[in-house]
Write a protein that holds these residues in place. Sequence first.
Motif, PDB file in Angstrom:
ATOM      1  N   LYS A 241       0.852  -1.184   0.000  1.00 54.51           N
ATOM      2  CA  LYS A 241       0.000   0.000   0.000  1.00 54.51           C
ATOM      3  C   LYS A 241       0.890   1.237   0.000  1.00 54.51           C
ATOM      4  N   LYS A 242       0.275   2.393  -0.201  1.00 57.77           N
ATOM      5  CA  LYS A 242       1.038   3.626  -0.113  1.00 57.77           C
ATOM      6  C   LYS A 242       1.711   3.682   1.254  1.00 57.77           C
ATOM      7  N   PRO A 243       3.007   3.982   1.270  1.00 62.70           N
ATOM      8  CA  PRO A 243       3.755   3.838   2.528  1.00 62.70           C
ATOM      9  C   PRO A 243       3.170   4.660   3.673  1.00 62.70           C
ATOM     10  N   THR A 244       2.982   3.980   4.805  1.00 61.22           N
ATOM     11  CA  THR A 244       2.642   4.623   6.071  1.00 61.22           C
ATOM     12  C   THR A 244       3.824   4.423   7.003  1.00 61.22           C
ATOM     13  N   ASP A 245       4.402   5.518   7.470  1.00 61.18           N
ATOM     14  CA  ASP A 245       5.634   5.417   8.267  1.00 61.18           C
ATOM     15  C   ASP A 245       6.705   4.643   7.504  1.00 61.18           C
ATOM     16  N   TYR A 246       6.747   4.884   6.183  1.00 58.72           N
ATOM     17  CA  TYR A 246       7.763   4.328   5.294  1.00 58.72           C
ATOM     18  C   TYR A 246       7.640   2.814   5.115  1.00 58.72           C
ATOM     19  N   ILE A 247       6.478   2.245   5.364  1.00 55.00           N
ATOM     20  CA  ILE A 247       6.283   0.804   5.245  1.00 55.00           C
ATOM     21  C   ILE A 247       5.255   0.520   4.153  1.00 55.00           C
ATOM     22  N   TYR A 248       5.650  -0.291   3.166  1.00 50.01           N
ATOM     23  CA  TYR A 248       4.730  -0.717   2.114  1.00 50.01           C
ATOM     24  C   TYR A 248       3.840  -1.867   2.582  1.00 50.01           C
ATOM     25  N   ALA A 249       4.446  -2.807   3.307  1.00 45.19           N
ATOM     26  CA  ALA A 249       3.699  -3.958   3.814  1.00 45.19           C
ATOM     27  C   ALA A 249       4.457  -4.530   4.998  1.00 45.19           C
ATOM     28  N   GLY A 250       3.719  -5.054   5.965  1.00 50.23           N
ATOM     29  CA  GLY A 250       4.383  -5.628   7.125  1.00 50.23           C
ATOM     30  C   GLY A 250       3.418  -6.409   7.992  1.00 50.23           C
ATOM     31  N   ARG A 251       3.919  -7.492   8.559  1.00 54.57           N
ATOM     32  CA  ARG A 251       3.106  -8.309   9.461  1.00 54.57           C
ATOM     33  C   ARG A 251       4.020  -9.275  10.196  1.00 54.57           C
ATOM     34  N   GLU A 252       3.689  -9.556  11.440  1.00 55.37           N
ATOM     35  CA  GLU A 252       4.436 -10.575  12.178  1.00 55.37           C
ATOM     36  C   GLU A 252       3.938 -11.948  11.751  1.00 55.37           C
ATOM     37  N   ILE A 253       4.863 -12.776  11.294  1.00 53.79           N
ATOM     38  CA  ILE A 253       4.521 -14.111  10.829  1.00 53.79           C
ATOM     39  C   ILE A 253       4.939 -15.132  11.878  1.00 53.79           C
ATOM     40  N   THR A 254       4.033 -16.045  12.210  1.00 57.52           N
ATOM     41  CA  THR A 254       4.347 -17.176  13.072  1.00 57.52           C
ATOM     42  C   THR A 254       4.693 -18.361  12.187  1.00 57.52           C
ATOM     43  N   PHE A 255       5.876 -18.905  12.377  1.00 57.87           N
ATOM     44  CA  PHE A 255       6.359 -19.972  11.504  1.00 57.87           C
ATOM     45  C   PHE A 255       6.021 -21.345  12.083  1.00 57.87           C
ATOM     46  N   ASP A 256       5.336 -22.136  11.297  1.00 62.06           N
ATOM     47  CA  ASP A 256       4.968 -23.499  11.679  1.00 62.06           C
ATOM     48  C   ASP A 256       6.101 -24.439  11.286  1.00 62.06           C
ATOM     49  N   ILE A 257       7.149 -24.462  12.110  1.00 58.55           N
ATOM     50  CA  ILE A 257       8.352 -25.232  11.767  1.00 58.55           C
ATOM     51  C   ILE A 257       8.749 -26.202  12.878  1.00 58.55           C
ATOM     52  N   GLY A 258       7.875 -26.405  13.861  1.00 58.89           N
ATOM     53  CA  GLY A 258       8.207 -27.286  14.960  1.00 58.89           C
ATOM     54  C   GLY A 258       8.860 -26.522  16.104  1.00 58.89           C
ATOM     55  N   SER A 259       9.299 -27.249  17.107  1.00 54.68           N
ATOM     56  CA  SER A 259       9.864 -26.631  18.302  1.00 54.68           C
ATOM     57  C   SER A 259      11.370 -26.864  18.367  1.00 54.68           C
ATOM     58  N   GLY A 260      11.991 -26.249  19.373  1.00 57.33           N
ATOM     59  CA  GLY A 260      13.431 -26.380  19.538  1.00 57.33           C
ATOM     60  C   GLY A 260      14.194 -25.394  18.680  1.00 57.33           C
ATOM     61  N   ASP A 261      15.506 -25.538  18.643  1.00 58.76           N
ATOM     62  CA  ASP A 261      16.346 -24.659  17.820  1.00 58.76           C
ATOM     63  C   ASP A 261      16.137 -24.998  16.351  1.00 58.76           C
ATOM     64  N   LYS A 262      15.875 -23.973  15.547  1.00 56.98           N
ATOM     65  CA  LYS A 262      15.616 -24.161  14.119  1.00 56.98           C
ATOM     66  C   LYS A 262      16.335 -23.074  13.327  1.00 56.98           C
ATOM     67  N   VAL A 263      16.857 -23.445  12.162  1.00 55.14           N
ATOM     68  CA  VAL A 263      17.441 -22.480  11.240  1.00 55.14           C
ATOM     69  C   VAL A 263      16.633 -22.520   9.950  1.00 55.14           C
ATOM     70  N   ILE A 264      16.140 -21.355   9.523  1.00 53.80           N
ATOM     71  CA  ILE A 264      15.411 -21.295   8.258  1.00 53.80           C
ATOM     72  C   ILE A 264      16.163 -20.380   7.290  1.00 53.80           C
ATOM     73  N   THR A 265      16.161 -20.772   6.034  1.00 54.51           N
ATOM     74  CA  THR A 265      16.590 -19.883   4.958  1.00 54.51           C
ATOM     75  C   THR A 265      15.359 -19.138   4.480  1.00 54.51           C
ATOM     76  N   VAL A 266      15.495 -17.841   4.232  1.00 52.66           N
ATOM     77  CA  VAL A 266      14.327 -17.044   3.881  1.00 52.66           C
ATOM     78  C   VAL A 266      14.686 -16.067   2.766  1.00 52.66           C
ATOM     79  N   VAL A 267      13.740 -15.873   1.847  1.00 56.19           N
ATOM     80  CA  VAL A 267      13.921 -14.878   0.791  1.00 56.19           C
ATOM     81  C   VAL A 267      12.577 -14.196   0.534  1.00 56.19           C
ATOM     82  N   PRO A 268      12.556 -12.860   0.439  1.00 50.44           N
ATOM     83  CA  PRO A 268      11.302 -12.158   0.144  1.00 50.44           C
ATOM     84  C   PRO A 268      11.106 -12.003  -1.368  1.00 50.44           C
ATOM     85  N   PHE A 269       9.858 -11.840  -1.783  1.00 47.95           N
ATOM     86  CA  PHE A 269       9.567 -11.543  -3.188  1.00 47.95           C
ATOM     87  C   PHE A 269       8.226 -10.829  -3.276  1.00 47.95           C
ATOM     88  N   LEU A 270       7.952 -10.260  -4.454  1.00 50.85           N
ATOM     89  CA  LEU A 270       6.683  -9.585  -4.711  1.00 50.85           C
ATOM     90  C   LEU A 270       5.842 -10.436  -5.655  1.00 50.85           C
TER      91      LEU A 270
END
Length: 432
Positions: A241-270
């Motif tokens: 959306k038109k930037p509000t406080d310089y943010i186009y889009a944002g949300r806290e995501i909860t990752f369904d990856i199990g419990s314990g120590d986890k390492v994820i590789t992540v890449v954003p895209f449009l």
Amino acid sequence: MSYNSDSGIISAPVSIDDVKKALGESSNDLATLCKSENINIWSKYKPISCKGEFKEYPIREDSEEIVTSSYNKYTCVVRCGMNIPMDTYKNLRNNYGGEGFAIEACKELYIDNVYGVSGIDKDASTNSHTVYASGKHFPKGGTNSPYRLGDFRNYNAKAIRTAYLTSFPQSNTIEVYYSSTPKFNCVLYMNTHMDNNTNLTMDDIITDLSLAWSFWIQIRYDSPYNTTDKIYKNYYVGNCKKPTDYIYAGREITFDIGSGDKVITVVPFLAYTRNATLYDNTKIIFISLPGAISFKYYPRQIYMESIKSGSSGFVDFSSLRELFGGSCICKARIYKLPDATFTITDGIFRSVAAYGNNKITYGRGHVSNSSGQGTGSVTIPEGDRTDYVEVYIRFDNVYEGGYYGQMCQLSFEINIDGGWKQVPPGGSYIMR
């Protein structure tokens, strides 16, 4: 002269000498200047391939040219003179590793000639062959793409690269501690460290960014079932959306990856969609290298600090000798966590007394003050992991009558994360 060497901007009226000085070129030929590799591609105003002898500040091309990038062989559209990797969801899955298309395709984004940088020609005999064209698509001459001196009006030689800014790491790993479920604040930012009057912005490159596109991420992590397989998941963050406080889009995501120590590789895209579904024909734009998030499980620290029973004052557990009347009061130290609050209520603690011939008695814990009077509940707020709150818990019916003078082994438990877990320390005491 209309070229300001301090600001790097050419103002009208524009002369050949202005352009030569701004580009550091010696040629007086307009065609040579309009195709110079010294042109700062991130200037909003520069020579652009489009029709017409005069353009009032051309920014974008007037045709949708499709090209192939030098190294990863992305299908690219030409926007503002540079290659922008854009293709359909179906094509990307077919060409770049199926369900892990985004991570696989973007891992060598940095050596490709996209977003106005030089790249490596993968088809060259050696990897040292640099594609100096940098994805720049300048005028070619003729009626459909003439050379115009006026294209340099407001040219900014000091424009900065305004690649997409996100909250994710690129080519490195960050650590995130969690206590309940792994979460991360996923944000697409607007670059504010520039003059957007003469510097290209994301909205110049994608004019309908805030109207038609959405922000996504793809993650990869190790399968819990074996040591070789990887699991890929796509997450829809939200519509741009038109930037509000310089943010186009944002949300806290909860990752369904199990419990314990986890390492994820992540890449954003449009993605060219306004909902949480990727269709075969959905257009996707790659914007970043992959990075990694190392989620470290950090359980809440809870332990009993001191205890009193009968007329005694609060003492450490090793100093108490006797329990009186089947009751005691404990002072619990409960540490804060940065990602979760915690409410202590009656019944969340219990005492466990072992005595006699395999006799076990459970005593109910009540939130109280230091005198044992009930207080209802206490909420532990979010905070630094080194901070804590002290809570008094009164335990009743710790043991049954008929065993007075005998020794009991007393411990404590808390019902947290769906089960009873021991809270240290505890001790051995004579029942009175």
